[in-house]
Design an enzyme around this catalytic site. Structure first.
Site, PDB file in Angstrom:
ATOM      1  N   VAL A  36      30.600  13.326  28.586  1.00 31.23           N
ATOM      2  CA  VAL A  36      29.896  14.604  28.555  1.00 31.23           C
ATOM      3  C   VAL A  36      30.916  15.704  28.293  1.00 31.23           C
ATOM      4  O   VAL A  36      31.962  15.757  28.942  1.00 31.23           O
ATOM      5  CB  VAL A  36      29.140  14.865  29.875  1.00 31.23           C
ATOM      6  CG1 VAL A  36      28.459  16.220  29.843  1.00 31.23           C
ATOM      7  CG2 VAL A  36      28.112  13.762  30.116  1.00 31.23           C
ATOM      8  N   ASP A  41      17.292   5.666  38.949  1.00 28.60           N
ATOM      9  CA  ASP A  41      18.686   5.678  39.421  1.00 28.60           C
ATOM     10  C   ASP A  41      18.919   6.956  40.222  1.00 28.60           C
ATOM     11  O   ASP A  41      19.857   7.703  40.009  1.00 28.60           O
ATOM     12  CB  ASP A  41      19.647   5.606  38.233  1.00 28.60           C
ATOM     13  CG  ASP A  41      21.073   5.253  38.660  1.00 28.60           C
ATOM     14  OD1 ASP A  41      21.289   4.949  39.854  1.00 28.60           O
ATOM     15  OD2 ASP A  41      21.975   5.285  37.804  1.00 28.60           O
ATOM     16  N   ASP A  69      20.726  12.444  34.373  1.00 30.62           N
ATOM     17  CA  ASP A  69      20.879  11.022  34.064  1.00 30.62           C
ATOM     18  C   ASP A  69      19.552  10.262  34.099  1.00 30.62           C
ATOM     19  O   ASP A  69      19.380   9.336  34.897  1.00 30.62           O
ATOM     20  CB  ASP A  69      21.881  10.404  35.043  1.00 30.62           C
ATOM     21  CG  ASP A  69      22.572   9.174  34.449  1.00 30.62           C
ATOM     22  OD1 ASP A  69      22.279   8.840  33.285  1.00 30.62           O
ATOM     23  OD2 ASP A  69      23.393   8.556  35.150  1.00 30.62           O
ATOM     24  N   ASN A  71      23.610  11.183  40.863  1.00 30.67           N
ATOM     25  CA  ASN A  71      22.897  11.695  39.693  1.00 30.67           C
ATOM     26  C   ASN A  71      22.092  12.951  40.005  1.00 30.67           C
ATOM     27  O   ASN A  71      21.150  13.297  39.295  1.00 30.67           O
ATOM     28  CB  ASN A  71      21.994  10.617  39.098  1.00 30.67           C
ATOM     29  CG  ASN A  71      22.801   9.581  38.325  1.00 30.67           C
ATOM     30  OD1 ASN A  71      23.831   9.915  37.745  1.00 30.67           O
ATOM     31  ND2 ASN A  71      22.340   8.346  38.335  1.00 30.67           N
ATOM     32  N   GLY A 122      31.458   8.497  31.685  1.00 41.19           N
ATOM     33  CA  GLY A 122      30.790   7.420  32.406  1.00 41.19           C
ATOM     34  C   GLY A 122      30.950   6.140  31.608  1.00 41.19           C
ATOM     35  O   GLY A 122      31.660   6.115  30.600  1.00 41.19           O
ATOM     36  N   GLU A 155      28.623   4.713  29.997  1.00 47.00           N
ATOM     37  CA  GLU A 155      27.826   4.785  28.777  1.00 47.00           C
ATOM     38  C   GLU A 155      28.094   5.996  27.903  1.00 47.00           C
ATOM     39  O   GLU A 155      27.750   6.002  26.738  1.00 47.00           O
ATOM     40  CB  GLU A 155      26.340   4.813  29.140  1.00 47.00           C
ATOM     41  CG  GLU A 155      25.784   3.485  29.522  1.00 47.00           C
ATOM     42  CD  GLU A 155      24.712   3.626  30.594  1.00 47.00           C
ATOM     43  OE1 GLU A 155      24.299   4.760  30.868  1.00 47.00           O
ATOM     44  OE2 GLU A 155      24.327   2.608  31.151  1.00 47.00           O
TER      45      GLU A 155
END
Ligand SMILES: Nc1ncnc2c1ncn2[C@@H]1O[C@H](COP(=O)(O)OP(=O)(O)O)[C@@H](O)[C@H]1O
Ligand SMILES: [Mg+2]
Length: 324
Positions: free
Chosen positions: A125, A251, A269, A256, A120, A122
């Protein structure tokens, strides 16, 4: 185990003392290291490109890194992910991140880091395993972003602003802790989120949601058999989060929420989730509920925002109890 852990703490903090200890030991280990060298040319290969990984060659890091090298195989290009992995590696594994992983390995939270499952803005994973072979998800937050990288070159080396890189990392670390605490707070109320399993700086370990090769699909990508049931469950999720955990996801999009045929929807998330007293909590709640209503309508349900909002705020949740 304890000894090694303490050694590590010392190593991270007291460079000089450790250097002395290491050089003594390294003499007796010289022969072994020599033999090992042939099998471990990864560090050397990293170095030729940028010099960015020079530190790995320092005596005191070298043996540490050798230690985890085998366990990082999947992401280091020895597996089937070769060409992606080198780029992933460059992006994600800076010195402090490798140290965090090392620490989590010493603490027996992580055994192996296998392959990236998603990236992503940020974070990356990764699929990994714990010492019992149980799959785990390892979320590694990027410690720098493009904008920051661009700015830092004008800041780094200017004594007046030393410590800036540090402060940026601190922010990231706080963000990660926030995600971890939000996860446990939601899990405590029986909500379906991955359980956090361990954390160190920018690395968060949690239950892995998926099969051997890929994570569960996002709710956005599947068409569910019984949308009403899923809608009701997710509306209750928002109600429990708000009324019991005092949290707003913030969010809550079908991107998510992962979907498992066995367990249904699982929410992920949660780094941005805020507590009720946050000045924007109500605004975020309305946005979350709006997203859910939109999903419902797209899936053929006749639902509307006002009613959904009323439900979230007033739903009778006396049957929901805090878990041990
Ligand atoms: N616990 C997990 N198990 C399996 N896959 C996960 C897990 N957490 C995240 N992922 C995968 O990683 C992706 C990004 O994770 P997310 O937490 O949404 O981070 P971001 O902040 O980058 O959106 C998800 O869409 C999902 O595919
Ligand atoms: Mg996401």
């Amino acid at each position: 185990m304890k000894d090694r852990k303490e050694n590590w703490d010392e190593l991270a903090i007291n460079k000089n003392r450790n250097r002395k200890g290491k050089s003594k030991r390294s003499k007796s280990k010289k022969k072994i290291n020599q033999d090992e060298r042939d099998d471990h040319d990864f560090i050397d290969s990293l170095e030729t490109s940028t010099g960015k990984y020079e530190w790995m060659k320092e005596k005191r890091y070298k043996s540490l890194f050798r230690d985890i090298e085998n366990k990082l195989q999947g992401v280091m290009g020895k597996g089937s992910f070769e060409w992606v992995d080198r780029r992933v590696f460059d992006q994600v594994f800076d010195r402090l991140t490798l140290m965090s992983i090392f620490k989590l390995m010493k603490n027996e939270v992580i055994d192996t880091v296998d392959f990236p499952v998603a990236r992503g803005k940020e974070a990356h994973v990764f699929h990994g395993t714990d010492p019992n072979g149980k799959p785990i998800a390892i979320k590694i937050f990027h410690t720098s972003n493009a904008v920051f990288k661009n700015l830092i070159q004008y800041i780094e080396g200017d004594r007046r602003f030393s410590g800036l890189r540090r402060r940026h990392r601190d922010l990231v670390d706080i963000w990660v802790r926030k995600e971890q605490r939000n996860l446990s707070r939601l899990a405590k109320w029986g909500l379906k989120v991955p359980q956090p399993l361990g954390i160190h700086k920018n690395v968060l370990v949690m239950d892995y949601l998926g099969n051997d090769t890929s994570p569960y699909p996002k709710l956005r990508e599947v068409s569910v058999e019984n949308p009403q049931e899923v809608y009701d469950e997710l509306l209750e999720f928002l109600a429990v989060a708000w009324q019991k955990a005092n949290l707003v996801h913030g969010d809550f999009s079908p991107f998510n929420i992962l979907w498992s045929d066995e367990v249904g929807p699982i929410v992920i998330d949660v780094g941005q989730a805020v507590i009720q007293t946050h000045p924007k909590a109500q605004e975020f709640l309305i946005r979350d509920v709006t997203r859910l209503v939109e999903w419902g309508n797209k899936n053929g349900l006749d639902v509307e925002l006002a009613e959904a909002m009323y439900e979230v705020l007033n739903m009778d949740l006396t049957h929901i109890v805090e878990q041990e």
